[in-house]
Design a protein around this motif. Sequence first.
Motif: not given
Length: 593
Positions: A540-562
């Motif tokens: 799995y792409g963890l970043d992408r999975l968490v992006m969907h679970m958090s309702g965000e449109d960009n994986i930068r919003e679920v990565i600490a230092f993108p």
Amino acid sequence: MAESMQGLHRSHRCTEVSNQNIGEKVTVMGWVQKRRNLGSLIFIDLRDRSGLLQLVFNENDGEVFEKAKELRSEYVIAAEGTVRKRDGAINQTMATGDIEVTVDTLRILSEADTPPFPVEEDSNTREELRLKYRYLDLRKPHLQRNLKLRSDVTTCIRKFMANEGFIEIETPTLCKSTPEGARDYLVPSRIHPGAFYALPQSPQLYKQLLMCSGFDRYIQIARCYRDEDLRADRQPEFTQVDMELSFVDIDDVIDVNERLLQALFKEILDVDVQLPIPRMTWQEAMDRYGSDKPDTRFGMEIVNVTDVVKDCGFGVFTGAIENGGTVRGLNVKGQGAMPRKKIDKLVDMAKGNGAKGLAYLCINEDGTYKSSFAKFMTEEELDNLVKAMDGERGDLLLFAADKNKVVWNVLGALRLELGEQLELIDKNKFNFLWVVEFPQFEWSDEQNRFLAMHHPFTMPMEEDIKYIDSNELGKVRAKAYDIVLNGSEIGGGSVRIHQADIQEKMFEALGFTPEAAHEQFGFLLDAFKYGVPPHAGLAYGLDRLVMHMSGEDNIREVIAFPKVKDASCLMTAAPGEVDDKQLEELDIAIIKK
């Protein structure tokens, strides 16, 4: 001047203070979110990762009150006081909105300059500024919630997989560079001049070796690196939830992952994932949605009308068919009166996705047609085309004619664009789908040869191995599978080749000589000589999975230092130049262009 905590010990985080603590002494610590000076009273909203808590300073408290006057946004403080019921109006937007702490001891632990943007939810700040001061951006509640959710997701995954008998094993991040994928990030070796490690694009080869070693079920939360162009859901360094299983086939891998997703979404979001998750072949996904990661939250499926128009008078349609292509369309229900300007924008979008143009037909409310191609077709041909598209009065029909790859790409992109424009997508849905039976090979016009669609170790479907022998590589289907969520591939994997003769055929089909194959993958091929079990895996792409679970449109919003689009870090200014001495130690010379 900054003070020490002077023996104070935090007793609660901000939102851990509640009605049950009324009358008690508490010690809280955090950042000043906001200060309100009402003359005889000063109110401070204190913030930590849990949320906000109101502190009250009374002028009768003398020294403490005077010190509270010094407080500004983002000062770090420690406060001790008594929990009280609020005298004024209750703040329904705060978890602690009905209580406050009357402070009798205050320590200013750290002063702060005025931040370059407000540290609060929904502040309209340019992304470049946010990323330059990411340590301030990360103080915002929604980012703290996202990273907490990410942590909860990985904890839940580890717990579930451990109960399923998986062993967590770390694999190297200094690896051998291999072809047949994205570009590697290279790391020079000081001890071996002129030689380079590569950062892993995935732990693929190592996890297959672990199956040879008898570990049976492996999992790793793995950092991976790919030197490729960025998109909203892609970063140069990312995290995979990587797994491999022995003595399994496709259904076994799908079973454990369906149960994992069901447990994960229930525990983290309280969402019930219905099992079994639907499956769709790659061919069906492309034919119906123009995508191998279809968004099934709405309809508007692609219709193949090649047979209907193959003998019509419109040369664009017949010419495409004669060149081995197809004609396919979308029925945009109820949009027959779409203004010409909007249709022209769709035409431009189609051209941007590789089409030479886009044909359209509006069905007027009186049953007549307005079309870009009607004059080239008879009334009967038009009626048959509308019938094949299930067209009704008030509908807009869009058509693309070209090679399949172009038509799928164009109509797939238009479908998603129209789904957004017309608000056809239920954003509260989580629609999962397995896409299976991918092509084993894909043709590269750039390299003028077939490439592995996944990687050279993917097992072809047994009944299609004959096509490798007869050099009909386009017909070979792979035992590969992707898990798709709301139009985004969140994971993928395959059954691996464990038979030496099939692996040799695969390398030969990809243009590897035995010597070249051994040079690149010799350590794996050698390991296979000593007894390798049938095995399969998924990541799995963890970043992408968490992006969907958090309702965000960009994986930068679920990565600490993108990173940003050019793979640089605005905060640290990485990548940067190094001094000549470091380069000399590595036997590297920089060519100035």
